[in-house]
Design a protein around this motif. Structure first.
Motif, PDB file in Angstrom:
ATOM      1  N   VAL A  29       0.828  -1.205   0.000  1.00 50.82           N
ATOM      2  CA  VAL A  29       0.000   0.000   0.000  1.00 50.82           C
ATOM      3  C   VAL A  29       0.865   1.258   0.000  1.00 50.82           C
ATOM      4  N   LEU A  30       2.003   1.175   0.670  1.00 53.22           N
ATOM      5  CA  LEU A  30       2.900   2.335   0.676  1.00 53.22           C
ATOM      6  C   LEU A  30       3.429   2.599  -0.726  1.00 53.22           C
ATOM      7  N   SER A  31       3.820   1.534  -1.382  1.00 50.62           N
ATOM      8  CA  SER A  31       4.349   1.684  -2.731  1.00 50.62           C
ATOM      9  C   SER A  31       3.241   2.124  -3.704  1.00 50.62           C
ATOM     10  N   GLY A  32       2.006   1.628  -3.498  1.00 43.73           N
ATOM     11  CA  GLY A  32       0.891   2.017  -4.361  1.00 43.73           C
ATOM     12  C   GLY A  32       0.499   3.478  -4.187  1.00 43.73           C
ATOM     13  N   LYS A  33       0.439   3.938  -2.945  1.00 45.42           N
ATOM     14  CA  LYS A  33      -0.049   5.293  -2.700  1.00 45.42           C
ATOM     15  C   LYS A  33       1.028   6.357  -2.826  1.00 45.42           C
ATOM     16  N   THR A  34       2.286   5.963  -2.678  1.00 42.26           N
ATOM     17  CA  THR A  34       3.329   7.000  -2.626  1.00 42.26           C
ATOM     18  C   THR A  34       4.536   6.706  -3.525  1.00 42.26           C
ATOM     19  N   HIS A  35       4.532   5.581  -4.248  1.00 42.44           N
ATOM     20  CA  HIS A  35       5.666   5.198  -5.090  1.00 42.44           C
ATOM     21  C   HIS A  35       6.977   5.072  -4.307  1.00 42.44           C
ATOM     22  N   VAL A  36       6.893   4.666  -3.061  1.00 42.00           N
ATOM     23  CA  VAL A  36       8.101   4.522  -2.253  1.00 42.00           C
ATOM     24  C   VAL A  36       8.315   3.054  -1.896  1.00 42.00           C
ATOM     25  N   ASP A  37       9.545   2.568  -2.095  1.00 42.96           N
ATOM     26  CA  ASP A  37       9.916   1.270  -1.532  1.00 42.96           C
ATOM     27  C   ASP A  37      10.887   1.540  -0.403  1.00 42.96           C
ATOM     28  N   VAL A  38      10.465   1.258   0.808  1.00 39.56           N
ATOM     29  CA  VAL A  38      11.288   1.633   1.956  1.00 39.56           C
ATOM     30  C   VAL A  38      12.289   0.543   2.312  1.00 39.56           C
ATOM     31  N   PRO A  39      13.499   0.948   2.697  1.00 41.02           N
ATOM     32  CA  PRO A  39      14.482  -0.055   3.119  1.00 41.02           C
ATOM     33  C   PRO A  39      14.159  -0.611   4.505  1.00 41.02           C
ATOM     34  N   PHE A  40      13.525   0.202   5.341  1.00 42.03           N
ATOM     35  CA  PHE A  40      13.278  -0.231   6.715  1.00 42.03           C
ATOM     36  C   PHE A  40      11.827  -0.011   7.099  1.00 42.03           C
ATOM     37  N   LEU A  41      11.216  -1.074   7.608  1.00 41.42           N
ATOM     38  CA  LEU A  41       9.807  -1.001   7.995  1.00 41.42           C
ATOM     39  C   LEU A  41       9.617  -1.968   9.157  1.00 41.42           C
ATOM     40  N   GLU A  42       8.931  -1.525  10.192  1.00 40.39           N
ATOM     41  CA  GLU A  42       8.763  -2.383  11.359  1.00 40.39           C
ATOM     42  C   GLU A  42       7.383  -2.194  11.967  1.00 40.39           C
ATOM     43  N   GLN A  43       6.822  -3.285  12.463  1.00 38.67           N
ATOM     44  CA  GLN A  43       5.495  -3.222  13.069  1.00 38.67           C
ATOM     45  C   GLN A  43       5.552  -2.494  14.411  1.00 38.67           C
ATOM     46  N   VAL A  44       4.575  -1.651  14.677  1.00 36.06           N
ATOM     47  CA  VAL A  44       4.513  -0.926  15.948  1.00 36.06           C
ATOM     48  C   VAL A  44       3.470  -1.553  16.876  1.00 36.06           C
ATOM     49  N   ALA A  45       2.215  -1.589  16.446  1.00 39.83           N
ATOM     50  CA  ALA A  45       1.140  -2.102  17.292  1.00 39.83           C
ATOM     51  C   ALA A  45      -0.112  -2.247  16.444  1.00 39.83           C
ATOM     52  N   THR A  46      -1.121  -2.915  17.004  1.00 38.19           N
ATOM     53  CA  THR A  46      -2.376  -3.117  16.295  1.00 38.19           C
ATOM     54  C   THR A  46      -3.505  -2.396  17.025  1.00 38.19           C
ATOM     55  N   PHE A  47      -4.266  -1.611  16.272  1.00 41.62           N
ATOM     56  CA  PHE A  47      -5.381  -0.847  16.822  1.00 41.62           C
ATOM     57  C   PHE A  47      -6.674  -1.486  16.340  1.00 41.62           C
ATOM     58  N   SER A  48      -7.668  -1.530  17.195  1.00 39.23           N
ATOM     59  CA  SER A  48      -8.877  -2.253  16.807  1.00 39.23           C
ATOM     60  C   SER A  48     -10.105  -1.695  17.481  1.00 39.23           C
ATOM     61  N   GLY A  49     -11.260  -2.005  16.888  1.00 41.93           N
ATOM     62  CA  GLY A  49     -12.514  -1.601  17.512  1.00 41.93           C
ATOM     63  C   GLY A  49     -13.613  -1.327  16.503  1.00 41.93           C
ATOM     64  N   ALA A  50     -14.819  -1.150  17.036  1.00 43.15           N
ATOM     65  CA  ALA A  50     -15.989  -0.970  16.178  1.00 43.15           C
ATOM     66  C   ALA A  50     -16.133   0.467  15.685  1.00 43.15           C
ATOM     67  N   LYS A  51     -15.517   1.414  16.393  1.00 40.90           N
ATOM     68  CA  LYS A  51     -15.806   2.827  16.144  1.00 40.90           C
ATOM     69  C   LYS A  51     -14.756   3.558  15.315  1.00 40.90           C
ATOM     70  N   ARG A  52     -13.592   2.970  15.105  1.00 38.43           N
ATOM     71  CA  ARG A  52     -12.495   3.749  14.537  1.00 38.43           C
ATOM     72  C   ARG A  52     -12.575   3.934  13.022  1.00 38.43           C
ATOM     73  N   ASP A  53     -13.423   3.154  12.353  1.00 37.30           N
ATOM     74  CA  ASP A  53     -13.589   3.293  10.906  1.00 37.30           C
ATOM     75  C   ASP A  53     -15.081   3.173  10.600  1.00 37.30           C
ATOM     76  N   PRO A  54     -15.660   4.116   9.808  1.00 40.53           N
ATOM     77  CA  PRO A  54     -17.098   4.066   9.548  1.00 40.53           C
ATOM     78  C   PRO A  54     -17.547   2.808   8.799  1.00 40.53           C
ATOM     79  N   ARG A  55     -16.606   2.070   8.195  1.00 40.90           N
ATOM     80  CA  ARG A  55     -16.991   0.856   7.474  1.00 40.90           C
ATOM     81  C   ARG A  55     -17.316  -0.300   8.413  1.00 40.90           C
ATOM     82  N   GLY A  56     -17.071  -0.113   9.726  1.00 42.48           N
ATOM     83  CA  GLY A  56     -17.400  -1.176  10.681  1.00 42.48           C
ATOM     84  C   GLY A  56     -16.208  -1.593  11.521  1.00 42.48           C
ATOM     85  N   TRP A  57     -16.348  -2.734  12.184  1.00 42.00           N
ATOM     86  CA  TRP A  57     -15.299  -3.249  13.065  1.00 42.00           C
ATOM     87  C   TRP A  57     -13.999  -3.349  12.271  1.00 42.00           C
ATOM     88  N   SER A  58     -12.970  -2.708  12.753  1.00 38.20           N
ATOM     89  CA  SER A  58     -11.726  -2.684  11.977  1.00 38.20           C
ATOM     90  C   SER A  58     -10.514  -2.878  12.854  1.00 38.20           C
TER      91      SER A  58
END
Lengths: 217, 217
Positions: free
Chosen positions: A60-89
């Motif tokens: 998605v990063l490469s699709g939206k911004t044309h960037v291929d990053v050398p370094f990428l690391e997971q931070v944390a996972t956010f979740s819940g019913a309210k954070r995105d209008p499309r539903g539980w996300s």
């Protein structure tokens, strides 16, 4: 009963350093929901394309911004019913680092515009709960540097120790003691001295360095 | 084209300390997949019941083991097409801490049996990629204690400073210097001295402490 499935996305806080300030990349959303608002670049997991969520983040990063990053690391996972209008996300947040000389200029798909804003105080309001995501990613980056990790992925290919110290200072938001900083670099395996290569300017020539290929943050 | 949805689970590495060793709770799976194998307790997200993945983690832990943990924190998210035979899956890993006097005795739903095993070297092979999940959770716990966090949630309601030091040592797998350890406790706001309460034994009476109610690891 209808089985409910959560929406799964990967979102990326992509940092660079420009004009002695830590910047993060925002995209202006071309589609609903939150069309026209600024947000971290992100997108929906595609189990048919992605071998893992790391793949989703890079895709998605490469699709939206044309960037291929050398370094990428997971931070944390956010979740819940309210954070995105499309539903539980569920959003798996990543952070990525990019040297300023590789910063992309043009927006990609599903993106009206991209811009780099101050990471401490973005000048625009962020969509969804992305202000919270950005603060969490930023805290992780500071924490790494605080714990003596060197943000080599934010530097150009060749850099001086002063460049490196300034980069750490910009991330931490405070000055560092030069001699203590140099002492801790002494046994740093990721840092390679470029023999005979110096930056020549107004002051005396400064030794140039590069990061080891295998260096992971 | 058929839209694919990932399986989303929360899995929990629940630690306690017993007989001077760090233990983790395993459950014997009563259902397929991997029926009969030992695994970390976990279960599938239910968007109709869970307000967030933290809720999922607490719900499945309480369902499978009858435990309500005081402390639970997200570690990382594991994902991919190969890690679960049911298809593309995503596991949000948590770790939780429980004092040894609150350890549950009986298994709950979808669980044949529960047992506590050595966290460093579990005596049984683990199903799925749970050996990797356990190692990651364990590393996070060690890292916290290494960074001077106190594992107060592993202690009984009242404890001595020696209990606290032993608990840190068991997690880190190495002895700590007593005087350095006591020095760093001096300004610890989470640690409350219980006035006039002592543990009396063979040696001279030892001051008892409790953890502050607001203490978060």
């Amino acid at each position: 009963m209808k089985k409910l499935f959560p929406l799964v996305t990967a979102d990326v806080a992509l940092f660079t350093i420009e004009d002695h300030s830590l910047r993060v990349l925002l995209v202006k959303r071309a589609n609903e929901p939150e069309q026209g608002t600024w947000a971290l670049p992100g997108g929906v997991l595609d189990p048919g394309k992605d071998c893992s969520l790391d793949d989703t983040a890079r895709r998605v990063l490469s699709g939206k911004t044309h960037v291929d990053v050398p370094f990428l690391e997971q931070v944390a996972t956010f979740s819940g019913a309210k954070r995105d209008p499309r539903g539980w996300s569920l959003s798996v947040l990543y952070y990525a680092l990019l040297p300023r000389d590789q910063v992309p200029a043009v927006a990609g798909e599903k993106t009206e515009e991209i811009k780099w804003v101050e990471a401490f105080t973005p000048a625009v309001p962020l969509g969804f709960d992305h202000a919270n995501l950005l603060a969490t990613a930023h805290a992780r980056l500071r924490d790494k540097v605080q714990r003596a990790a060197l943000p080599l992925h934010l530097l150009p290919a060749r850099f001086t120790l002063t460049d490196l110290q300034r980069t750490c200072e910009v991330i931490l938001g405070r000055p560092l003691d030069k001699s203590a900083f140099r002492r801790r670099l002494k046994d740093e395996p990721g840092l390679i001295e470029l023999e005979g290569e110096f930056l020549r300017g107004a002051q005396r020539p400064a030794q140039l360095y590069r990061a080891d290929d295998g260096f992971r943050f």
